[in-house]
Design an enzyme around this catalytic site. Structure first.
Site, PDB file in Angstrom:
ATOM      1  N   TYR A  56       0.838  -1.203   0.000  1.00  0.00           N
ATOM      2  CA  TYR A  56       0.000   0.000   0.000  1.00  0.00           C
ATOM      3  C   TYR A  56       0.870   1.249   0.000  1.00  0.00           C
ATOM      4  O   TYR A  56       1.866   1.303   0.722  1.00  0.00           O
ATOM      5  CB  TYR A  56      -0.899   0.030   1.245  1.00  0.00           C
ATOM      6  CG  TYR A  56      -2.341  -0.253   0.908  1.00  0.00           C
ATOM      7  CD1 TYR A  56      -3.039   0.578   0.036  1.00  0.00           C
ATOM      8  CD2 TYR A  56      -3.010  -1.347   1.448  1.00  0.00           C
ATOM      9  CE1 TYR A  56      -4.356   0.327  -0.296  1.00  0.00           C
ATOM     10  CE2 TYR A  56      -4.334  -1.615   1.121  1.00  0.00           C
ATOM     11  CZ  TYR A  56      -5.003  -0.767   0.246  1.00  0.00           C
ATOM     12  OH  TYR A  56      -6.295  -1.022  -0.077  1.00  0.00           O
ATOM     13  N   GLU A  58      -0.577   4.870  -0.333  1.00  0.00           N
ATOM     14  CA  GLU A  58      -1.376   6.085  -0.524  1.00  0.00           C
ATOM     15  C   GLU A  58      -0.507   7.337  -0.384  1.00  0.00           C
ATOM     16  O   GLU A  58       0.299   7.437   0.550  1.00  0.00           O
ATOM     17  CB  GLU A  58      -2.525   6.131   0.484  1.00  0.00           C
ATOM     18  CG  GLU A  58      -3.763   5.468  -0.095  1.00  0.00           C
ATOM     19  CD  GLU A  58      -4.511   4.629   0.888  1.00  0.00           C
ATOM     20  OE1 GLU A  58      -3.853   3.856   1.601  1.00  0.00           O
ATOM     21  OE2 GLU A  58      -5.754   4.757   0.924  1.00  0.00           O
ATOM     22  N   ASP A 202      -7.506  13.337 -24.875  1.00  0.00           N
ATOM     23  CA  ASP A 202      -7.531  11.930 -24.455  1.00  0.00           C
ATOM     24  C   ASP A 202      -6.866  11.133 -25.570  1.00  0.00           C
ATOM     25  O   ASP A 202      -7.456  10.878 -26.621  1.00  0.00           O
ATOM     26  CB  ASP A 202      -8.984  11.492 -24.244  1.00  0.00           C
ATOM     27  CG  ASP A 202      -9.072  10.061 -23.720  1.00  0.00           C
ATOM     28  OD1 ASP A 202      -8.090   9.303 -23.895  1.00  0.00           O
ATOM     29  OD2 ASP A 202     -10.115   9.704 -23.140  1.00  0.00           O
ATOM     30  N   THR A 228      -4.693   5.954 -21.412  1.00  0.00           N
ATOM     31  CA  THR A 228      -4.474   4.633 -20.838  1.00  0.00           C
ATOM     32  C   THR A 228      -3.068   4.221 -21.255  1.00  0.00           C
ATOM     33  O   THR A 228      -2.439   4.850 -22.110  1.00  0.00           O
ATOM     34  CB  THR A 228      -5.499   3.606 -21.351  1.00  0.00           C
ATOM     35  OG1 THR A 228      -5.531   3.659 -22.775  1.00  0.00           O
ATOM     36  CG2 THR A 228      -6.885   3.883 -20.792  1.00  0.00           C
ATOM     37  N   LYS A 231      -2.909   0.415 -24.689  1.00  0.00           N
ATOM     38  CA  LYS A 231      -3.340   0.282 -26.088  1.00  0.00           C
ATOM     39  C   LYS A 231      -2.084   0.332 -26.970  1.00  0.00           C
ATOM     40  O   LYS A 231      -1.240  -0.540 -26.831  1.00  0.00           O
ATOM     41  CB  LYS A 231      -4.387   1.355 -26.402  1.00  0.00           C
ATOM     42  CG  LYS A 231      -5.660   1.176 -25.522  1.00  0.00           C
ATOM     43  CD  LYS A 231      -6.735   2.159 -25.851  1.00  0.00           C
ATOM     44  CE  LYS A 231      -8.021   1.880 -25.099  1.00  0.00           C
ATOM     45  NZ  LYS A 231      -8.139   2.635 -23.832  1.00  0.00           N
ATOM     46  N   ARG A 237      -2.460  -2.666 -18.101  1.00  0.00           N
ATOM     47  CA  ARG A 237      -3.728  -1.927 -18.008  1.00  0.00           C
ATOM     48  C   ARG A 237      -3.609  -0.887 -16.910  1.00  0.00           C
ATOM     49  O   ARG A 237      -3.466  -1.228 -15.731  1.00  0.00           O
ATOM     50  CB  ARG A 237      -4.875  -2.880 -17.707  1.00  0.00           C
ATOM     51  CG  ARG A 237      -5.057  -3.946 -18.770  1.00  0.00           C
ATOM     52  CD  ARG A 237      -6.340  -4.683 -18.558  1.00  0.00           C
ATOM     53  NE  ARG A 237      -7.440  -3.835 -18.926  1.00  0.00           N
ATOM     54  CZ  ARG A 237      -7.941  -3.769 -20.148  1.00  0.00           C
ATOM     55  NH1 ARG A 237      -7.430  -4.484 -21.121  1.00  0.00           N
ATOM     56  NH2 ARG A 237      -8.954  -2.986 -20.408  1.00  0.00           N
TER      57      ARG A 237
HETATM   58  N1  DSN Z   1     -12.753   0.158 -24.105  1.00  0.00           N
HETATM   59  C1  DSN Z   1     -11.897   1.116 -24.738  1.00  0.00           C
HETATM   60  C2  DSN Z   1     -11.821   0.887 -26.210  1.00  0.00           C
HETATM   61  O1  DSN Z   1     -11.977  -0.241 -26.609  1.00  0.00           O
HETATM   62  O2  DSN Z   1     -11.566   1.803 -26.959  1.00  0.00           O
HETATM   63  C3  DSN Z   1     -12.306   2.489 -24.422  1.00  0.00           C
HETATM   64  O3  DSN Z   1     -12.561   2.627 -23.074  1.00  0.00           O
END
Ligand code: DSN
Length: 420
Positions: A56, A58, A202, A228, A231, A237
């Site tokens: 942990y 925080e 984003d 994120t 990707k 993730r």
């Molecule tokens: N689930 C993501 C996507 O597939 O683009 C977006 O949150």
């Protein structure tokens, strides 16, 4: 076999071990075209599977609410410094659990419930958290939404400007989940500046392309960048928020203690590893390869009569309406899954069908490029997709099984991180 091997899991919980092995084999055998997915390196897998999950933390490095941070502080600091270097930003927060909490933190930092915010409508290619009605961001804020032009399938910058002038939003989100074309960050920035809004880029889908120089960077245009990490950036993730110095403190406070408790330290380590990978010259080749593959696949699909939104792609993503093939997105996505080709059904702009049974398919080349496939394989993938559409329309499961065997045969020559 899954790599790293999982003998302890197999002994302690054979049910779960078998499912993990099954998923690894599935990922090895399928052409994975889900635009938001990838294959992380074995190094990232090891980091995310480490004892860092036990801790942990925080707070932030040097100011935690739990003792024993001698190593965690260094891990998080390394991740932050690498993010700052890769993207060229003043500030990075690597703690958001994923993209939606990252975006929520932006709202918490800069807006109050009831404030006007602006983003791209989900059916046009935006994201739930950009103010779509069913999301907390659409319920708690007065969200106004822009879309794409019907004639071009591209973001309607005239609508963005008119809407921003009329509604004076506090935040403007650009980016989304199904945008096949380059995002014009300078144009968004000009509009945001004119109406006094903070621009939030984003870049979840294109972060790897930005890092690898295959898409223009929002830095210097958007005050806040949300992404994120799993990707095209090819990390675990998770998510990051990046910003100019002015917004750093507010964002940090919004992530913790505003929204979250302890950061997921094993994920932070995985993000740090992925960012080190993204800083290498090979990653630039990877990013260029992703775009080259998407363009080649788009061309091959168009040649086979598929109707691509905006007529093609500038990035890793293809969105197409399959109505002209005598089918719809959902039945074709399911048939393709049986044929060894994994993607998702998706609404297309101005879709007359419902989101759970839409007209389109969304494809991306992030994962197959990691796997080593190149432009020379893209016509074959387009041919499989086309053949599957015909076979599914004819109810010919034997033809679909034949395609699955061909897919498996091709992919057996391409190694997958996480599989030996
Ligand atoms: N689930 C993501 C996507 O597939 O683009 C977006 O949150």
């Amino acid at each position: 076999m899954h790599q790293p091997a999982i003998p302890h899991l197999a002994a302690a919980d054979p049910d779960i071990a078998q499912l993990v092995e099954g998923e690894a084999a599935r990922q090895f055998e399928k052409v994975r075209l889900i635009a938001s997915e990838n294959y992380v390196s074995t190094a990232v897998l090891e980091a995310t599977g480490s004892v860092l999950t036990n801790k942990y933390s925080e707070g932030y490095a040097g100011k935690r609410y739990y003792e024993g941070q001698q190593f965690i502080d260094q891990v998080e600091t390394l991740a932050i410094e690498r993010a700052k270097a890769v993207f060229g930003v003043d500030h990075a927060n690597v703690q958001p659990y994923s993209g939606s909490p990252a975006n929520l933190a932006v709202y918490l930092a800069l807006a109050a419930p009831g404030d006007t915010v602006m983003g791209m409508a989900l059916p046009a290619g935006g994201h739930l958290t950009h103010g779509w009605s069913v999301s907390a961001t659409g319920k708690w804020f007065r969200a106004v939404q822009y879309g794409v032009r019907k004639d071009t399938g591209r973001v309607d910058m005239d609508e963005v400007r008119d809407l921003a002038r009329a509604e004076r939003p506090k935040l403007i989100f650009c980016g989304g989940t199904a945008i096949p074309r380059t995002i014009d960050f300078p144009a968004f920035a000009e509009i945001a500046a004119e109406v006094g809004a903070v621009l939030v880029a984003d870049i979840a889908h294109i972060a790897g392309l930005v890092a690898g120089g295959a898409h223009p960077s929002p830095v210097g245009h958007a005050q806040i960048i949300s992404t994120t990490t799993h990707k095209t950036l090819r990390g675990p993730r998770g998510a990051m928020l990046m910003s100019d110095a002015e917004h750093a403190k507010a964002l940090d406070k919004a992530v913790f203690p505003g929204l979250q408790g302890g950061p997921h330290n094993h994920t932070t380590a995985g993000i740090a590893v992925a960012l080190a990978e993204a800083a290498r010259p090979e990653f630039r080749e990877y990013a260029a390869g992703v775009v080259a593959n998407a363009k080649a696949l788009a061309e091959a699909l168009t040649a086979r009569g598929f109707d691509l939104v905006s007529g093609g792609t500038d990035n890793h993503l293809i969105l197409m309406d399959v109505t002209g093939k005598g089918t719809a997105g959902k039945p074709l996505a399911k048939a393709l899954d049986r044929a060894g080709i994994e993607l998702n059904y998706n609404t297309v702009p101005f879709d007359p069908r419902k989101p759970f049974d839409p007209s389109g398919l969304r494809l991306g080349t992030g994962a197959i490029t990691t796997r080593g496939l190149g432009t020379e394989q893209m016509p074959q993938i387009a041919e499989w997709i086309d053949r599957t559409a015909t076979a599914a329309n004819d109810g010919d499961e034997t033809a679909i099984a034949t395609i699955a065997a061909e897919v498996k045969e091709l992919l057996s020559a391409y190694p997958m991180p996480g599989w030996a």
